[in-house]
Design a protein around this motif. Structure first.
Motif, PDB file in Angstrom:
ATOM      1  N   VAL A 243       0.953  -1.229   0.097  1.00 46.47           N
ATOM      2  CA  VAL A 243       0.043  -0.095  -0.013  1.00 46.47           C
ATOM      3  C   VAL A 243       0.903   1.403  -0.025  1.00 46.47           C
ATOM      4  O   VAL A 243       1.522   1.682   1.027  1.00 46.47           O
ATOM      5  CB  VAL A 243      -0.805   0.043   1.067  1.00 46.47           C
ATOM      6  CG1 VAL A 243      -1.699   1.159   1.223  1.00 46.47           C
ATOM      7  CG2 VAL A 243      -1.814  -1.222   1.113  1.00 46.47           C
ATOM      8  N   THR A 244       1.002   1.984  -1.273  1.00 43.72           N
ATOM      9  CA  THR A 244       1.771   3.054  -1.314  1.00 43.72           C
ATOM     10  C   THR A 244       1.083   4.477  -1.615  1.00 43.72           C
ATOM     11  O   THR A 244       1.664   5.034  -2.251  1.00 43.72           O
ATOM     12  CB  THR A 244       2.876   2.812  -2.458  1.00 43.72           C
ATOM     13  OG1 THR A 244       2.193   2.509  -3.654  1.00 43.72           O
ATOM     14  CG2 THR A 244       3.659   1.524  -2.094  1.00 43.72           C
ATOM     15  N   SER A 245       0.115   4.578  -0.811  1.00 40.16           N
ATOM     16  CA  SER A 245      -0.672   5.809  -0.884  1.00 40.16           C
ATOM     17  C   SER A 245       0.408   7.150  -0.807  1.00 40.16           C
ATOM     18  O   SER A 245       0.751   7.217   0.249  1.00 40.16           O
ATOM     19  CB  SER A 245      -1.808   5.887   0.131  1.00 40.16           C
ATOM     20  OG  SER A 245      -2.635   4.950  -0.192  1.00 40.16           O
ATOM     21  N   LEU A 246       0.182   7.916  -1.778  1.00 34.82           N
ATOM     22  CA  LEU A 246       0.787   9.474  -1.357  1.00 34.82           C
ATOM     23  C   LEU A 246       0.262  10.199  -0.379  1.00 34.82           C
ATOM     24  O   LEU A 246       0.722  10.680   0.416  1.00 34.82           O
ATOM     25  CB  LEU A 246       0.859  10.170  -2.795  1.00 34.82           C
ATOM     26  CG  LEU A 246       1.466   9.541  -3.978  1.00 34.82           C
ATOM     27  CD1 LEU A 246       1.531  10.393  -5.166  1.00 34.82           C
ATOM     28  CD2 LEU A 246       2.746   8.935  -3.635  1.00 34.82           C
ATOM     29  N   ARG A 247      -1.327  10.097  -0.260  1.00 37.85           N
ATOM     30  CA  ARG A 247      -2.263  10.491   0.718  1.00 37.85           C
ATOM     31  C   ARG A 247      -3.324   9.878   0.986  1.00 37.85           C
ATOM     32  O   ARG A 247      -3.888   9.737  -0.145  1.00 37.85           O
ATOM     33  CB  ARG A 247      -2.533  12.030   0.633  1.00 37.85           C
ATOM     34  CG  ARG A 247      -1.247  13.144   0.705  1.00 37.85           C
ATOM     35  CD  ARG A 247      -0.910  13.372   2.298  1.00 37.85           C
ATOM     36  NE  ARG A 247       0.498  14.201   2.179  1.00 37.85           N
ATOM     37  CZ  ARG A 247       1.071  14.494   3.295  1.00 37.85           C
ATOM     38  NH1 ARG A 247       0.303  14.170   4.376  1.00 37.85           N
ATOM     39  NH2 ARG A 247       2.165  15.351   3.178  1.00 37.85           N
ATOM     40  N   ASP A 248      -3.948   9.521   1.984  1.00 40.08           N
ATOM     41  CA  ASP A 248      -4.892   8.776   2.209  1.00 40.08           C
ATOM     42  C   ASP A 248      -5.474   8.791   3.429  1.00 40.08           C
ATOM     43  O   ASP A 248      -4.909   8.879   4.606  1.00 40.08           O
ATOM     44  CB  ASP A 248      -4.541   7.239   1.988  1.00 40.08           C
ATOM     45  CG  ASP A 248      -5.498   6.510   1.243  1.00 40.08           C
ATOM     46  OD1 ASP A 248      -6.818   6.935   0.707  1.00 40.08           O
ATOM     47  OD2 ASP A 248      -5.204   5.173   0.615  1.00 40.08           O
ATOM     48  N   GLY A 249      -6.852   8.994   3.571  1.00 34.34           N
ATOM     49  CA  GLY A 249      -7.588   9.089   4.852  1.00 34.34           C
ATOM     50  C   GLY A 249      -7.317   7.980   5.718  1.00 34.34           C
ATOM     51  O   GLY A 249      -6.910   8.401   6.919  1.00 34.34           O
ATOM     52  N   MET A 250      -7.566   6.720   5.400  1.00 31.27           N
ATOM     53  CA  MET A 250      -7.251   5.947   6.121  1.00 31.27           C
ATOM     54  C   MET A 250      -6.585   4.613   5.199  1.00 31.27           C
ATOM     55  O   MET A 250      -5.569   4.238   5.633  1.00 31.27           O
ATOM     56  CB  MET A 250      -8.562   5.444   6.924  1.00 31.27           C
ATOM     57  CG  MET A 250      -8.392   3.981   7.721  1.00 31.27           C
ATOM     58  SD  MET A 250      -7.060   4.150   8.977  1.00 31.27           S
ATOM     59  CE  MET A 250      -7.883   5.113  10.158  1.00 31.27           C
ATOM     60  N   ASN A 251      -7.403   3.996   4.524  1.00 27.92           N
ATOM     61  CA  ASN A 251      -6.923   3.036   3.552  1.00 27.92           C
ATOM     62  C   ASN A 251      -7.395   1.649   4.337  1.00 27.92           C
ATOM     63  O   ASN A 251      -6.409   1.224   4.930  1.00 27.92           O
ATOM     64  CB  ASN A 251      -5.670   3.021   3.134  1.00 27.92           C
ATOM     65  CG  ASN A 251      -5.373   2.091   2.097  1.00 27.92           C
ATOM     66  OD1 ASN A 251      -5.488   0.877   2.243  1.00 27.92           O
ATOM     67  ND2 ASN A 251      -5.005   2.434   0.671  1.00 27.92           N
ATOM     68  N   LEU A 252      -8.679   1.248   3.940  1.00 26.90           N
ATOM     69  CA  LEU A 252      -9.170  -0.071   4.648  1.00 26.90           C
ATOM     70  C   LEU A 252      -8.645  -1.239   3.947  1.00 26.90           C
ATOM     71  O   LEU A 252      -8.834  -2.452   4.370  1.00 26.90           O
ATOM     72  CB  LEU A 252     -10.559  -0.051   4.631  1.00 26.90           C
ATOM     73  CG  LEU A 252     -11.207   1.329   5.629  1.00 26.90           C
ATOM     74  CD1 LEU A 252     -12.779   1.091   5.508  1.00 26.90           C
ATOM     75  CD2 LEU A 252     -10.723   1.128   6.866  1.00 26.90           C
ATOM     76  N   VAL A 253      -8.064  -1.226   2.744  1.00 27.69           N
ATOM     77  CA  VAL A 253      -7.352  -2.301   2.175  1.00 27.69           C
ATOM     78  C   VAL A 253      -6.397  -2.911   2.889  1.00 27.69           C
ATOM     79  O   VAL A 253      -6.470  -3.971   3.125  1.00 27.69           O
ATOM     80  CB  VAL A 253      -6.787  -1.954   0.658  1.00 27.69           C
ATOM     81  CG1 VAL A 253      -5.819  -3.235   0.115  1.00 27.69           C
ATOM     82  CG2 VAL A 253      -7.863  -1.581  -0.263  1.00 27.69           C
ATOM     83  N   SER A 254      -5.750  -2.361   3.697  1.00 26.97           N
ATOM     84  CA  SER A 254      -4.647  -2.994   4.654  1.00 26.97           C
ATOM     85  C   SER A 254      -5.321  -3.725   5.757  1.00 26.97           C
ATOM     86  O   SER A 254      -4.967  -4.514   6.283  1.00 26.97           O
ATOM     87  CB  SER A 254      -3.784  -1.638   5.316  1.00 26.97           C
ATOM     88  OG  SER A 254      -4.539  -0.704   5.779  1.00 26.97           O
ATOM     89  N   TYR A 255      -6.586  -3.253   6.234  1.00 23.99           N
ATOM     90  CA  TYR A 255      -7.229  -3.601   7.308  1.00 23.99           C
ATOM     91  C   TYR A 255      -7.858  -5.154   6.526  1.00 23.99           C
ATOM     92  O   TYR A 255      -7.792  -6.142   7.434  1.00 23.99           O
ATOM     93  CB  TYR A 255      -8.451  -3.105   7.722  1.00 23.99           C
ATOM     94  CG  TYR A 255      -8.087  -2.039   9.056  1.00 23.99           C
ATOM     95  CD1 TYR A 255      -8.508  -1.837  10.035  1.00 23.99           C
ATOM     96  CD2 TYR A 255      -7.130  -0.843   8.528  1.00 23.99           C
ATOM     97  CE1 TYR A 255      -8.351  -0.980  11.153  1.00 23.99           C
ATOM     98  CE2 TYR A 255      -6.969   0.034   9.478  1.00 23.99           C
ATOM     99  CZ  TYR A 255      -7.451   0.151  10.687  1.00 23.99           C
ATOM    100  OH  TYR A 255      -7.127   0.944  11.737  1.00 23.99           O
ATOM    101  N   GLU A 256      -8.342  -5.027   5.613  1.00 24.62           N
ATOM    102  CA  GLU A 256      -9.118  -6.302   4.970  1.00 24.62           C
ATOM    103  C   GLU A 256      -7.855  -7.433   4.672  1.00 24.62           C
ATOM    104  O   GLU A 256      -8.220  -8.553   4.934  1.00 24.62           O
ATOM    105  CB  GLU A 256      -9.583  -5.944   3.617  1.00 24.62           C
ATOM    106  CG  GLU A 256     -10.844  -5.094   3.767  1.00 24.62           C
ATOM    107  CD  GLU A 256     -11.346  -4.345   2.497  1.00 24.62           C
ATOM    108  OE1 GLU A 256     -10.590  -4.624   1.449  1.00 24.62           O
ATOM    109  OE2 GLU A 256     -12.306  -3.622   2.425  1.00 24.62           O
ATOM    110  N   PHE A 257      -6.746  -6.955   4.324  1.00 29.62           N
ATOM    111  CA  PHE A 257      -5.617  -7.728   4.090  1.00 29.62           C
ATOM    112  C   PHE A 257      -5.246  -8.473   5.412  1.00 29.62           C
ATOM    113  O   PHE A 257      -4.998  -9.770   5.509  1.00 29.62           O
ATOM    114  CB  PHE A 257      -4.467  -7.176   3.482  1.00 29.62           C
ATOM    115  CG  PHE A 257      -3.175  -7.828   3.687  1.00 29.62           C
ATOM    116  CD1 PHE A 257      -2.993  -8.856   2.607  1.00 29.62           C
ATOM    117  CD2 PHE A 257      -2.193  -7.701   4.560  1.00 29.62           C
ATOM    118  CE1 PHE A 257      -1.774  -9.669   2.800  1.00 29.62           C
ATOM    119  CE2 PHE A 257      -0.875  -8.403   4.677  1.00 29.62           C
ATOM    120  CZ  PHE A 257      -0.777  -9.423   3.585  1.00 29.62           C
ATOM    121  N   VAL A 258      -5.182  -7.964   6.375  1.00 30.57           N
ATOM    122  CA  VAL A 258      -4.781  -8.329   7.715  1.00 30.57           C
ATOM    123  C   VAL A 258      -5.951  -9.321   8.298  1.00 30.57           C
ATOM    124  O   VAL A 258      -5.614 -10.573   8.768  1.00 30.57           O
ATOM    125  CB  VAL A 258      -4.557  -7.314   8.889  1.00 30.57           C
ATOM    126  CG1 VAL A 258      -4.431  -7.763  10.089  1.00 30.57           C
ATOM    127  CG2 VAL A 258      -3.383  -6.375   8.425  1.00 30.57           C
TER     128      VAL A 258
END
Length: 930
Positions: free
Chosen positions: A468-483
């Motif tokens: 996950v290499t967001s330049l700016r992101d409010g939260m990014n729930l992809v990382s939560y879903e992956f975990v």
């Protein structure tokens, strides 16, 4: 009584012990006690209201539509903010609190199939997935259905169809959507909040004009507010979401000031330096501040918001939030989560197992890296792919052993910038595959589409490294879903430090700066070679967070905090002054025979700062000026022989001369230390032996801090020194003021008979006893003597935006104050005795009995303030007259009124100087009639 009800009673007795006689539960006293009680109640509710098994997205939509709440007869589990009901069996039950979720889009997409037929499909997105699992509230969702419905029949049938899904539509026309959503939201706010800067305004294309887009934005927010107001019921919680609805809290509070309103931002909130570029920066901030609770994903975003309010609006930032004239808006961080149980259970489904088997066979012998993003500029997809390319360059042994699966969901395909990004990503992928690929395999699999829920869960489960290499992101729930899907694989998460999730999952993830390609490439190698023991430790840390900080917990926490914020606000409101009863004040004025009006100047008789500030905060008067609408009323009041007016100010004599020279009134400058009638000369009311030896040392300190603080200045007055930083940077000015105070107390004034008075943006050092209350008796005595006043003063109106130190003037006239009551002002250290001033009582009661004042400051001359020091040069010194002895004041004829100060020693409150204008205008009209 049912078993559940008995357990509920036990829980209440355990955590809320009652009186030993009636066993009535004791209400929690502090905010922390209330929040802890809410947590216990939620845990209790979870025990007896376990979630039903969730199936695929369709079943989830059905749950959302058919019911996520128990009926009143089945529910005994208490929830914060619920309504308490008593059943026929005597068991107290709690009805779920209604929650109105207001967002730009509804959680369903509507497709028209005929004139009166609609097909509804569940939408995807972080907010939708977060709130669909929330079962603790009776939720209704208000928003735009994503389709233009111009005809009345279509609107009616769509409303009925959406009602089955607990949704309420807001109908926006095409032009409003284009200007509001595609224009101001996505063209202005979204880039600014993600640090992409603002677009250049194209005057030739009128649809891209900033002002027209902003007008459409306000119009759309008003349309949302109208729908919310129509469906609002007392006790509802209104939860506004995201940057699309920044004006909504203000519009809702204008409709009903008692409405519980929360606002949550799902994007980053930028630094104040970025936000200040927005043309409508102040309006946006003030509109959001109308909410009771403002929430962000991380502490950084909350800190930026408070900083913007401080630096742009000049408001006071506190640990709790932002305070504006006694009104507190709570600001806090509430990291969002996911419905982790949904993903964990999905891994057991046969279709997901089949997908996993296919993927393992397809990529056998290779490590799988995964990226799931919207095809958006802020997601850092090119940076991710370039870092992967560098990793392959530096580690040739991995070229046939690793594959990157990049899912890039297309968005805004009609926007040129996004089309350019798509071409750029395709070009980079093609080059890398051509360079490192073989006839049988390629290093990057790139998909320009979304995957269904089951395929996505399977992909998460077989992944070794998520990138996950967001330049700016409010939260990014992809990382939560992956975990959540990694219970068996225990893969590694590489996470951008610029994603909000880095604040929550940073301890278990590998944090990277996505702009540093070399660093990301090295992190890929580290993750692929990581030992099983370290992978397990990192995964367990993140898995624990993801499964405990769920979307349900996020929503429940926000609403419970909002309910508690309302409780806190009610407690604060009890301490707020009542508004001045203008009708009563005018009526008493007209009946009185000898009236005294004491008026402050700054923020009382001057024009509102907001009015002067309307063009962006730079157009300000250097010196305060009399409100233009007050000129005629003042002339009428000055012409009334029964009325005496005193303008009592901390300002210099020259400022009062410039503003009031044409009126026949009394001017009292420098907190009443200098007095004159506009037809006479200035006189001093200062005691003879006032010690001013401290002036030179304090002056040097003020000079030093003026040099250090750009746009600050100091004034050397006859009885005080004032350092003012109202034109300086607010935050820097306050830091400098704090430093100055520490220096003063430990040095120049440590043993001096002085008072240090802090204003909104000023620091003043005065001789002890120099206050408006201490001077008023002498001022009153001189007025009585000069005018040959025979009739007793039977009406007093005292109005001002006075500093706390000067509010002794309000209590001076209180009829309830015993005549012999005096108090001594304390010095900071043993030494000279300060001047006596009247004791400050509560000043709130209105007794009809009255006492004649016999107090006088004539005895102050002999208090011995030290050796004769620096003396001001003044034309004349007034003789001592006992002014207070002429007062014959009943409680109902005394009106003390603070301007814009919610907590004060005054009896009443006026909101702004415009209210003062309205009051004096009515008094002037009453004078002309009499």
């Amino acid at each position: 009584m049912t078993t559940i009800c008995k357990l509920q009673a036990l829980l209440q007795n355990k955590h809320m012990p009652g009186n030993k006689y009636n066993r009535t539960p004791v209400s929690p006293k502090t905010r922390l006690e209330r929040i802890l009680q809410y947590r216990e109640l939620r845990k209790f509710n979870k025990i007896f209201n376990s979630s039903e098994e969730l199936g695929d997205g369709l079943k989830e939509a059905e749950l959302f539509a058919n019911d996520s709440v128990l009926n009143e007869d089945e529910s005994c589990g208490p929830l914060n903010g619920d309504i308490l009901l008593k059943g026929t069996d005597g068991c107290e039950r709690l009805r779920k609190q209604r929650l109105l979720v207001v967002a730009n889009r509804l959680p369903v997409s509507a497709v028209r199939k005929g004139e009166d037929s609609w097909q509804l499909e569940i939408s995807v997105g972080g907010l939708v997935s977060a709130l669909l699992g929330v079962k603790e509230f009776d939720a209704r969702w208000i928003g735009w259905a994503g389709v233009n419905v111009p005809d009345e029949t279509g609107q009616k049938t769509l409303t009925i169809a959406l009602a089955e899904k607990r949704c309420i539509p807001v109908f926006l026309d095409e032009d409003t959507v284009h200007q509001y959503y595609n224009g101001y939201c996505n063209n202005m706010l979204w880039p600014a909040f993600h640090y992409l800067g603002l677009p250049q305004e194209d005057r030739l294309a009128t649809t891209r004009g900033f002002q027209s887009q902003f007008d459409a934005y306000k119009k759309a927010n008003q349309m949302f507010a109208n729908v919310v107001s129509k469906h609002y019921e007392e006790g509802d919680v209104v939860w506004c979401h995201d940057y699309h609805l920044m004006f909504l809290p203000k519009f809702l509070k204008e409709y009903n000031s008692n409405m519980k309103v929360g606002w949550f931002l799902h994007t980053p909130f930028p630094s104040s330096e970025i936000h200040r570029m927005l043309p409508s920066r102040s309006e946006l901030l003030r509109s959001v501040l109308a909410a009771d609770l403002v929430g962000f994903h991380t502490y950084d975003y909350a800190r930026h918001f408070v900083s913007a309010c401080r630096r742009i609006l000049g408001l006071e930032g506190t640990p709790e939030g932002v305070e504006d004239q006694g009104k507190l808006t709570r600001v806090a961080a509430f990291p969002i989560g996911i419905d982790s149980d949904r993903f964990i259970r999905a891994l057991e489904l046969p279709q997901v197992q089949d997908h996993m088997k296919e993927l393992k066979e397809r990529f056998a012998g290779r490590k799988v890296m995964l990226g799931v993003d919207r095809l958006d500029m802020i997601k850092g997809i090119p940076q991710k792919i370039l870092a992967f390319e560098e990793f392959l360059e530096e580690n040739p042994e991995w070229r046939d052993k690793v594959v990157l699966l990049q899912i890039a969901v297309p968005t805004r395909t009609d926007v040129p910038e996004y089309q350019k990004l798509t071409s750029q990503v395709h070009e980079i992928v093609g080059r890398i595959n051509g360079r490192f690929g073989t006839l049988t395999a390629v290093p990057i699999h790139h998909l320009d589409r979304s995957l269904d829920f089951h395929a996505l869960c399977a992909l998460y489960a077989v992944t070794d490294v998520a990138l996950v290499t967001s330049l700016r992101d409010g939260m990014n729930l992809v990382s939560y879903e992956f975990v959540a899907c990694q219970a068996s694989k225990k893969g590694v998460l590489i996470l951008s430090e610029f994603a909000g999730a880095a604040q929550s999952l940073g301890a278990g993830a590998i944090l990277v700066n996505p702009w540093n390609i070399t660093e990301v490439a090295y992190s890929i190698g580290y993750a692929l070679n990581m030992s099983a023991d370290e992978r397990e430790k990192r995964h367990n840390h993140n898995f624990r967070h993801v499964t405990t900080h769920t979307s349900q917990e996020w929503a429940a926490t926000f609403v419970s905090e909002l309910n508690d914020t309302i409780v806190q606000a009610q407690l604060r409101t009890r301490q707020v002054l009542p508004l001045l009863p203008i009708k009563d004040a005018v009526e008493r004025y007209s009946q009185a025979n000898n009236r005294l009006l004491i008026l402050g100047f700054n923020a009382t008789l001057t024009e509102q700062l907001d009015t002067l500030d309307r063009r962006g905060g730079q157009i300000r008067e250097m010196e305060p000026r009399l409100h233009p609408e007050l000129k005629e009323p003042l002339k009428k009041l000055c012409g009334d022989q029964k009325t005496t007016i005193v303008v009592l100010s901390g300002s210099d004599r020259t400022i009062l001369d410039e503003n009031f020279g044409e009126y026949n009134i009394w001017l009292a400058a420098e907190n009443g230390m200098f007095l004159r009638r506009t037809t006479g000369k200035w006189m001093t009311t200062m005691p003879e032996n006032l010690n001013m030896d401290w002036v030179d040392s304090v002056k040097h300190v003020f000079e030093y801090f003026t040099e250090r603080t750009p746009r600050s200045h100091f004034e050397l007055r006859e009885t005080s020194l004032l350092w003012n930083y109202k034109y300086a940077d607010v935050e820097f000015g306050r830091l400098q003021a704090r430093d100055m105070l520490q220096h003063l107390w430990t040095g120049p004034i440590s043993n001096a008979a002085v008072d240090v008075v802090q204003g909104g943006r000023s620091v003043e050092v005065r001789a002890v006893g120099v206050t408006k209350g201490a001077a008023i008796d002498r001022i009153l005595g001189e007025i009585v003597h000069n005018q040959g006043m025979k009739a007793p003063i039977d009406y007093v109106l005292c109005v001002g935006h006075f500093l706390a130190k000067d509010e002794d003037i309000y209590t001076f006239f209180e009829p309830e104050l015993p005549s012999e009551t005096l108090a001594t002002v304390r010095c900071r250290s043993p030494g000279p005795v300060g001047l006596p001033v009247p004791k400050i009582p509560s000043g709130r009661s209105r007794s009809k009995s009255h006492h004649k004042k016999q107090r006088s400051l004539s005895t102050l001359e002999g208090n011995g303030l030290g050796s004769a020091g620096w003396r001001p040069i003044v034309p004349d010194r007034i003789s001592v007259h006992e002014g207070s002895s002429v007062l014959d004041l009943k409680g109902e004829n005394y009106f003390s009124c603070a301007v814009s100060r919610k907590q004060s020693n005054a009896r009443y409150l006026l909101g702004t100087s415009d209210d003062v204008v309205a009051l004096l205008t009515q008094l002037a009209d009453s004078s002309s009639l009499s």
